[in-house]
Design an enzyme around this catalytic site. Sequence first.
Site, PDB file in Angstrom:
ATOM      1  N   GLN A  65      36.627  20.315  -1.513  1.00 46.05           N
ATOM      2  CA  GLN A  65      37.829  20.548  -2.310  1.00 46.05           C
ATOM      3  C   GLN A  65      38.295  21.998  -2.155  1.00 46.05           C
ATOM      4  O   GLN A  65      37.511  22.938  -2.278  1.00 46.05           O
ATOM      5  CB  GLN A  65      37.546  20.218  -3.788  1.00 46.05           C
ATOM      6  CG  GLN A  65      38.760  20.269  -4.697  1.00 46.05           C
ATOM      7  CD  GLN A  65      39.821  19.214  -4.395  1.00 46.05           C
ATOM      8  OE1 GLN A  65      39.529  18.140  -3.892  1.00 46.05           O
ATOM      9  NE2 GLN A  65      41.068  19.518  -4.688  1.00 46.05           N
ATOM     10  N   LYS A 111      39.057  11.109  -7.254  1.00 46.86           N
ATOM     11  CA  LYS A 111      38.694  10.633  -5.909  1.00 46.86           C
ATOM     12  C   LYS A 111      37.400   9.824  -5.980  1.00 46.86           C
ATOM     13  O   LYS A 111      37.305   8.735  -5.409  1.00 46.86           O
ATOM     14  CB  LYS A 111      38.547  11.830  -4.948  1.00 46.86           C
ATOM     15  CG  LYS A 111      39.888  12.480  -4.617  1.00 46.86           C
ATOM     16  CD  LYS A 111      39.762  13.829  -3.923  1.00 46.86           C
ATOM     17  CE  LYS A 111      41.128  14.494  -3.783  1.00 46.86           C
ATOM     18  NZ  LYS A 111      41.110  15.823  -3.188  1.00 46.86           N
ATOM     19  N   ASP A 140      39.193  14.350   5.387  1.00 43.77           N
ATOM     20  CA  ASP A 140      40.327  15.100   4.857  1.00 43.77           C
ATOM     21  C   ASP A 140      41.191  15.670   5.986  1.00 43.77           C
ATOM     22  O   ASP A 140      42.296  16.144   5.745  1.00 43.77           O
ATOM     23  CB  ASP A 140      39.785  16.268   4.014  1.00 43.77           C
ATOM     24  CG  ASP A 140      40.446  16.365   2.665  1.00 43.77           C
ATOM     25  OD1 ASP A 140      41.181  15.447   2.288  1.00 43.77           O
ATOM     26  OD2 ASP A 140      40.205  17.383   1.985  1.00 43.77           O
TER      27      ASP A 140
END
Length: 294
Positions: A98, A54, A121
Site C-alpha cells: 500500500q 481489499k 498492483d
Amino acid sequence: MTAELLDGRATSAKIREEVTAEVEQLKAEHGVVPGLATVLVGEDPASKSYVGMKEKQCRQAGMHAVGVHLPEDIGQADLLAELAKLNANPEIHGILLQLPLPEHLDEDQALSAIALEKDVDGFHPVNIARLTLQGVEPTFVPCMPLGCVELLDRYGVLIKGREAVVLGTSNIVGLPTAMLLLHRGATLTICHPHTEDLGGTSRRADILVAAIDQPRMVKSDWVKPGAAVIDVGWSRVKDETAEGGYRVVGNVDFDEVLDVAGHVTPVPGGTGPMTIAVLLQNTLLSARRSVGAA
Ligand code: GUN
C-alpha cells in the site's frame, strides 16, 4: 442532456460475481486458492481503510487474504525481508504494497523487490516501463487505470481514434491511465501544473480523466458535450446540508457536468469500487498462471 452514469458499484459487483465463480472453478479443477497479501506500513487511516476493503472483498470472493501490518518506523532492510518472505510463499499469488510509504523508506526499491509474477498492483518499475513501451506486455496493469478502461469498455465507450485528456501525472493513476489509453488508440494529451489552459485543453476531450486531487475542479465549461468523464478523485468536503456535515466528492463538479457529459462516473461509486474488482481479477489471473491455467 443528462449523462449516463458509469456505475462502478454495479459493474464491480458484476466483476466480483464473475471472479467468485472462476475462483470456485480453479479450486475444483486445480486445487488452488488464489491468495493476496496486502502490506501496510504505519497507521494512516485512509490506507488502513483501503487495505481492509481489499482484504474483505478478497475473502468474499473465496480467496485467501493475508494482511501484513508493519510498524511506521520499520527499516528498509526489514521491509525488503518481509517482501522476500511473501515472494517465496506458494500460497500467495499477489502482493500489494500500500502506497504511499513513510518518507524514510525507498518506495522504488521496495516495489522493485516484489516478484514480477506477483505484482498484481502493476507498480513494479519493470511493469510500469513495459506499460509505456509498444509491443511488450506488463505482467499486470495497475488496478485503478485498468478499472477506468474496463468501465469505458463495459459501457461501450469507444477509445480508439478519440481524443483523451488526462489531468494529472501521478505514478498510481495519471501516468498509467494515459499509457493505457494511448495503447488503446486514443490521441493523448496529459495535463500537469504547467499546462496553461487546463479548461480549454480539457474541453477538447472525448474522454476526460480527472486525477488532479482538487475537489470539484472540473466544471461544466471544461467538458465537451457528450464526452465521457472519469473522476478518480475522492475527498471529504464540509457541507452543512449533508449528514455528518461532510460530503464525499471527486475532482469533477458532478452536478454541473451531468448536464453536459455523455457519460460520467459518480463519486463515491465510480472508479473506487472498480479498483478493488480489478485487483481481484489480477490476483485470480496470477493464481491461474501459477498452475498453467492462463
Ligand atoms: N494508494 C492509493 N491507491 C493505491 C493503489 O491502488 N495501490 C496501492 N498499492 N497503493 C495505493
